[in-house]
Design a protein around this motif. Sequence first.
Motif, PDB file in Angstrom:
ATOM      1  N   GLU A  66       0.948  -0.886  -0.148  1.00  0.00           N
ATOM      2  CA  GLU A  66      -0.112   0.394   0.293  1.00  0.00           C
ATOM      3  C   GLU A  66       1.327   1.099   0.169  1.00  0.00           C
ATOM      4  O   GLU A  66      -0.122   2.715  -0.340  1.00  0.00           O
ATOM      5  CB  GLU A  66      -0.887  -0.035   1.140  1.00  0.00           C
ATOM      6  CG  GLU A  66      -1.916  -1.586   0.557  1.00  0.00           C
ATOM      7  CD  GLU A  66      -2.799  -0.862   1.971  1.00  0.00           C
ATOM      8  OE1 GLU A  66      -3.223  -0.170   3.061  1.00  0.00           O
ATOM      9  OE2 GLU A  66      -3.807  -1.436   2.352  1.00  0.00           O
ATOM     10  N   SER A  67       1.894   1.262   0.246  1.00  0.00           N
ATOM     11  CA  SER A  67       2.890   1.972   0.651  1.00  0.00           C
ATOM     12  C   SER A  67       3.779   2.288  -0.739  1.00  0.00           C
ATOM     13  O   SER A  67       4.908   2.541  -1.051  1.00  0.00           O
ATOM     14  CB  SER A  67       3.745   2.398   1.123  1.00  0.00           C
ATOM     15  OG  SER A  67       4.481   1.049   1.822  1.00  0.00           O
ATOM     16  N   SER A  68       3.965   1.695  -2.153  1.00  0.00           N
ATOM     17  CA  SER A  68       4.135   2.230  -3.155  1.00  0.00           C
ATOM     18  C   SER A  68       3.829   3.636  -3.708  1.00  0.00           C
ATOM     19  O   SER A  68       3.663   4.499  -3.273  1.00  0.00           O
ATOM     20  CB  SER A  68       3.896   1.164  -4.052  1.00  0.00           C
ATOM     21  OG  SER A  68       2.866   1.452  -4.484  1.00  0.00           O
ATOM     22  N   VAL A  70       3.254   4.363  -6.494  1.00  0.00           N
ATOM     23  CA  VAL A  70       2.379   4.946  -7.172  1.00  0.00           C
ATOM     24  C   VAL A  70       0.658   4.551  -6.415  1.00  0.00           C
ATOM     25  O   VAL A  70       1.314   3.533  -5.259  1.00  0.00           O
ATOM     26  CB  VAL A  70       2.168   5.316  -8.396  1.00  0.00           C
ATOM     27  CG1 VAL A  70       3.029   6.113  -9.384  1.00  0.00           C
ATOM     28  CG2 VAL A  70       2.536   3.984  -9.127  1.00  0.00           C
ATOM     29  N   SER A  71       0.055   4.600  -6.455  1.00  0.00           N
ATOM     30  CA  SER A  71      -0.927   4.178  -5.772  1.00  0.00           C
ATOM     31  C   SER A  71      -0.877   2.266  -5.849  1.00  0.00           C
ATOM     32  O   SER A  71      -0.526   2.277  -6.883  1.00  0.00           O
ATOM     33  CB  SER A  71      -2.822   4.958  -6.106  1.00  0.00           C
ATOM     34  OG  SER A  71      -3.049   3.874  -7.134  1.00  0.00           O
ATOM     35  N   ARG A  72      -1.268   1.797  -5.219  1.00  0.00           N
ATOM     36  CA  ARG A  72      -1.408   0.575  -5.200  1.00  0.00           C
ATOM     37  C   ARG A  72      -2.178   0.179  -6.592  1.00  0.00           C
ATOM     38  O   ARG A  72      -2.123  -1.111  -7.740  1.00  0.00           O
ATOM     39  CB  ARG A  72      -1.563  -0.576  -4.657  1.00  0.00           C
ATOM     40  CG  ARG A  72      -1.153  -1.635  -4.447  1.00  0.00           C
ATOM     41  CD  ARG A  72      -2.053  -2.908  -3.028  1.00  0.00           C
ATOM     42  NE  ARG A  72      -2.932  -2.153  -1.923  1.00  0.00           N
ATOM     43  CZ  ARG A  72      -3.881  -2.735  -1.596  1.00  0.00           C
ATOM     44  NH1 ARG A  72      -2.715  -3.997  -0.846  1.00  0.00           N
ATOM     45  NH2 ARG A  72      -4.770  -2.848  -0.872  1.00  0.00           N
ATOM     46  N   ASP A  73      -3.435   0.311  -7.276  1.00  0.00           N
ATOM     47  CA  ASP A  73      -4.204  -0.002  -7.917  1.00  0.00           C
ATOM     48  C   ASP A  73      -3.793   0.169  -9.549  1.00  0.00           C
ATOM     49  O   ASP A  73      -4.076  -0.256 -10.076  1.00  0.00           O
ATOM     50  CB  ASP A  73      -5.390   0.569  -7.930  1.00  0.00           C
ATOM     51  CG  ASP A  73      -6.546  -0.105  -7.063  1.00  0.00           C
ATOM     52  OD1 ASP A  73      -6.136  -1.337  -7.063  1.00  0.00           O
ATOM     53  OD2 ASP A  73      -7.117   0.329  -6.422  1.00  0.00           O
ATOM     54  N   THR A  74      -2.899   1.713  -9.389  1.00  0.00           N
ATOM     55  CA  THR A  74      -2.727   2.035 -10.786  1.00  0.00           C
ATOM     56  C   THR A  74      -1.714   1.282 -11.013  1.00  0.00           C
ATOM     57  O   THR A  74      -1.149   0.810 -12.206  1.00  0.00           O
ATOM     58  CB  THR A  74      -1.607   3.545 -10.261  1.00  0.00           C
ATOM     59  OG1 THR A  74      -3.019   4.535  -9.821  1.00  0.00           O
ATOM     60  CG2 THR A  74      -1.333   3.940 -11.667  1.00  0.00           C
ATOM     61  N   HIS A  99      -6.902 -10.235  -7.349  1.00  0.00           N
ATOM     62  CA  HIS A  99      -7.279  -8.260  -7.278  1.00  0.00           C
ATOM     63  C   HIS A  99      -8.486  -9.089  -6.532  1.00  0.00           C
ATOM     64  O   HIS A  99     -10.017  -8.973  -6.806  1.00  0.00           O
ATOM     65  CB  HIS A  99      -7.520  -7.781  -8.156  1.00  0.00           C
ATOM     66  CG  HIS A  99      -7.636  -6.161  -7.889  1.00  0.00           C
ATOM     67  ND1 HIS A  99      -9.005  -6.155  -6.854  1.00  0.00           N
ATOM     68  CD2 HIS A  99      -7.104  -4.960  -7.751  1.00  0.00           C
ATOM     69  CE1 HIS A  99      -8.950  -5.227  -7.197  1.00  0.00           C
ATOM     70  NE2 HIS A  99      -7.598  -4.110  -7.068  1.00  0.00           N
ATOM     71  N   CYS A 120      -3.518  -7.240  -4.284  1.00  0.00           N
ATOM     72  CA  CYS A 120      -3.518  -6.755  -5.283  1.00  0.00           C
ATOM     73  C   CYS A 120      -1.908  -8.477  -5.061  1.00  0.00           C
ATOM     74  O   CYS A 120      -0.807  -7.581  -5.071  1.00  0.00           O
ATOM     75  CB  CYS A 120      -2.595  -5.637  -5.810  1.00  0.00           C
ATOM     76  SG  CYS A 120      -4.368  -4.388  -5.719  1.00  0.00           S
ATOM     77  N   ASN A 207       3.650  13.570 -10.917  1.00  0.00           N
ATOM     78  CA  ASN A 207       4.268  13.326  -9.868  1.00  0.00           C
ATOM     79  C   ASN A 207       5.449  12.274 -10.784  1.00  0.00           C
ATOM     80  O   ASN A 207       5.146  11.980 -11.037  1.00  0.00           O
ATOM     81  CB  ASN A 207       2.534  12.238  -9.609  1.00  0.00           C
ATOM     82  CG  ASN A 207       3.752  10.976  -8.343  1.00  0.00           C
ATOM     83  OD1 ASN A 207       3.788  11.582  -7.689  1.00  0.00           O
ATOM     84  ND2 ASN A 207       2.795  10.173  -8.450  1.00  0.00           N
TER      85      ASN A 207
END
Length: 320
Positions: A66-68, A70-74, A99, A120, A207
């Motif tokens: 979750e701390s990647s 970019v967002s985990r979903d992205t 997922h 994910c 970003n």
Amino acid sequence: MATEASGVKRSIIGELPTREIPLDFLKKITNQFSDECIIGSGAFGKVYKGVVEETSEVVAVKRLSESSPVSRDTAFKNEVLNIMALNHENIVKLVGYCHESQKKVVQNNGRYVVADIVECLLCYEYLPKGSVHKNLFEIPGYMNWETRFKIIKGICQGLCFLHKIPIVHMDLKPENILLDDNMVPKIADFGLSRLFGQDQTRQRTQNVVGSYGYIAPEYLYRGEISTQSDIYSLGLMIIEITTGEKHIPERNEPSARKFLDKVREKWTPEYIVSNSLYASLGAEYLEQVKACIEIGLECVHPERKKRPSIDVIADKLNGK
């Protein structure tokens, strides 16, 4: 990799009706994501070795954090959508993905509540030799020039394939190039990748994320993204693989300027011939070393438009 039944190799993962792999299955083959199964970790999460007991099939399972950057979903969508359909010797193969949400009891503001926890995960072919970084800078011993040159050419072939789509990788570095049993390099980790439209050559973003030292200056300072962003990163990798010298970014200096200035000054044709690494090489191999240094330095030109395209680089490496 898999056992044989009636003379035919079986792959349990390959027999799944879709590339969507159940979470419980991935938990089982990684022993519930145990620390003993971890084979790598990075900004996007941890990578586990997964073994299917029934067939002895081995895969690599990346559990996105979750701390990647970019967002985990992205990151998940980038990996799945950008490389799922790719089939090239020098691109890591994505076997499947997961997922999935599961209900868990968690603490929230001092109270226990039931929440949907989303996992994910990405499942790749397992590459036993690990990364170029590991083999070049962590394993004692000398990697011969023929192997180094083979790795450089393979990376360029993979990037040539990507840029024709065009996909911009955006995070090329030795840690993200994996090697199979025959030392064939495969580009991996597409969490920051961008898929361009057919007539699109550049994007802009505010970003800026990536690995300091390997980020092209126009992206680092102006947020400009293009295939030439990858060429800059490629050039730095070619220099590192050729010289065996690792660029270590300084805390307050995100560019590789000082490292590259040192390479320009040190790695002259005279130094290459007298260097203990390459002194015993024949004339043909010495020309390859010189060419790689020259190509690498051309690739890291501060002006995007003055860098060579991947096609030109591939031709030079092939002696054209």
